[in-house]
Design a protein around this motif. Structure first.
Motif, PDB file in Angstrom:
ATOM      1  N   THR A   7       0.857  -1.171   0.000  1.00 10.54           N
ATOM      2  CA  THR A   7       0.000   0.000   0.000  1.00 10.54           C
ATOM      3  C   THR A   7       0.896   1.224   0.000  1.00 10.54           C
ATOM      4  OG1 THR A   7      -1.856  -1.052   1.126  1.00 10.54           O
ATOM      5  CG2 THR A   7      -1.667   1.327   1.362  1.00 10.54           C
TER       6      THR A   7
ATOM      7  N   GLU B 274      -7.977   1.204  -0.908  1.00 12.86           N
ATOM      8  CA  GLU B 274      -7.122   0.590   0.113  1.00 12.86           C
ATOM      9  C   GLU B 274      -5.657   0.610  -0.281  1.00 12.86           C
ATOM     10  OE1 GLU B 274      -8.356  -3.263   1.326  1.00 12.86           O
ATOM     11  OE2 GLU B 274     -10.207  -2.562   2.256  1.00 12.86           O
ATOM     12  N   GLN B 275      -5.367   0.437  -1.560  1.00 13.89           N
ATOM     13  CA  GLN B 275      -3.973   0.326  -1.996  1.00 13.89           C
ATOM     14  C   GLN B 275      -3.266   1.675  -2.014  1.00 13.89           C
ATOM     15  OE1 GLN B 275      -3.433  -3.050  -3.383  1.00 13.89           O
ATOM     16  NE2 GLN B 275      -1.272  -2.769  -2.961  1.00 13.89           N
TER      17      GLN B 275
ATOM     18  N   THR C   5      -6.226  -1.079   5.418  1.00 13.36           N
ATOM     19  CA  THR C   5      -5.547  -1.666   4.267  1.00 13.36           C
ATOM     20  C   THR C   5      -5.858  -3.147   4.194  1.00 13.36           C
ATOM     21  OG1 THR C   5      -3.526  -2.154   5.517  1.00 13.36           O
ATOM     22  CG2 THR C   5      -3.671  -0.003   4.473  1.00 13.36           C
TER      23      THR C   5
END
Length: 376
Positions: A76, A106-107, A375
């Protein structure tokens, strides 16, 4: 910012680098509390399996290659906007960050910053706070203050504005009230204030040789390294509840002992490793045991980061290879006991083989906690 480039000059140390490297590579001195057992630390085969966070990058291009490589390597990204004249404008950096965040919530994460334009205008603080609030609504996880505060921005009298200036107090108070972390880049590597022949790593020596205008050793009219650190520390004393991340090992990259003292004085502070792995590795050549013990003792206070920068116009495949090489190199150094070579330090270095529990924190959990990240 120090770029990742090849270094070819020899580092001179009092005990003789060749002998020290041999000792570092062959030494089996381990921490009694964390012995280096094969089952206790990761290998290169584990690299892609572990979800990781690079807590300090600069994604300044909407090209997807950075995000694509991050997905391949199970990273991430926390992209940090910065008031840096060689980057796209702050507005463009924010625009790119929001575009990439929309691709993968999320990334990709980002931190905002603020401009010093119109600093002495009566509405400047109000304007900055309004923009911080907007950035929070857009998903910003922190606010960055760059070294222009302390090293280039001047007031009407021509004096450099330092980070402990009272004009920043309402901004930091607002951030504290919103539980928003401050990422602080004050000063430069201590090497910046040393003559070239006394610098500890190749990348600093080569960079400042090519850019004497930024080499503070040649400019005694500017505040000293100690002045920069004192201003930062004074600001933290004034704001004891402010969550603070010292970028680039809090500019104490030259000494794990000094960074340990900083952590002890500031219990809420953390530090990232961005663009300072060479200085850490230089110290581990001299005393691998001390550096390893530092990481183990302060395993809750250190965030993995690189300062990798993706500016517009980069060749996508070449950039992906640069990213992958850097991430692999750092994993090998931190996670394994293998011997490696890095461009910043001459010779060979033995990896720290940090325990799995420590690696999990440095590579993911500390950033999740400090920046309140969700994440994968």
């Amino acid at each position: 910012m120090v770029q990742l480039v090849k270094r070819n000059k020899t580092i001179h140390v009092s005990l003789g680098l060749a002998a020290i490297i041999l000792l570092a590579a062959c030494s089996d001195a381990h921490s009694p509390s964390a012995p280096e057992q094969q089952s206790d630390h990761y290998t290169m085969l584990d690299y892609a399996k572990l979800a990781k966070i690079d807590a300090h990058v600069h994604a300044n291009s909407s090209d997807r290659s950075f995000l694509e490589q991050a997905k391949l390597d199970n990273f991430t990204l926390l992209s940090i906007n910065v008031d840096y004249p060689d980057f796209p404008s702050i507005a463009e950096q924010r625009k790119v960050a929001l575009q990439l965040k929309q691709l993968d919530e999320e990334q990709f994460q980002f931190a905002s910053t603020f401009s010093m334009d119109n600093w002495q205008h009566e509405n400047w603080q109000e304007t900055v706070i309004e923009d911080i609030d907007l950035a929070i609504k857009q998903g910003a996880k922190a606010v960055k203050v760059w070294k222009n505060i302390g090293m280039s921005h001047r007031d009407a009298k021509g004096d450099l504005v330092m980070i402990d200036h009272p004009s920043f107090a309402p901004i930091f108070e607002h951030m504290k009230n919103n539980n928003l972390p401050l990422v602080g880049h004050q000063g430069e590597p201590k090497n910046c204030w040393l003559p070239l022949e006394e610098m500890t790593v190749n990348n600093d020596r080569q960079y400042f040789a090519a850019h004497p205008e930024y080499h503070m050793y040649l400019h005694p009219e500017f505040p000293s390294y100690e002045d920069q650190m004192q201003a930062r520390d004074t600001m933290l004393v004034k704001n004891p509840q402010l969550r603070f991340m010292g970028a680039h090992m809090a500019s104490l990259e030259w000494s794990v002992d000094e960074l340990a003292e900083f952590f002890e004085r500031n219990p809420l502070a953390v530090a990232d490793m961005a663009a300072r792995s060479g200085q850490i590795q230089y110290q581990s050549v001299l005393d691998r045991y001390k550096v390893r013990e530092f990481f183990i003792k302060y395993q809750d206070r250190i965030l993995y980061a690189t300062d990798l920068t993706h500016n517009p116009g980069r060749d996508p495949e070449a950039f992906k290879q640069e990213v992958r090489n850097k991430w692999h190199q750092d994993w090998k150094y931190l996670s394994t006991s293998e011997v490696l070579q890095v461009p910043e330090v001459d010779g060979v270095i033995k990896g720290l083989a940090l325990p799995k529990s420590v690696i999990n924190k440095i590579y993911r959990r500390n950033a999740q906690r400090f920046f309140d990240l969700t994440t994968h």
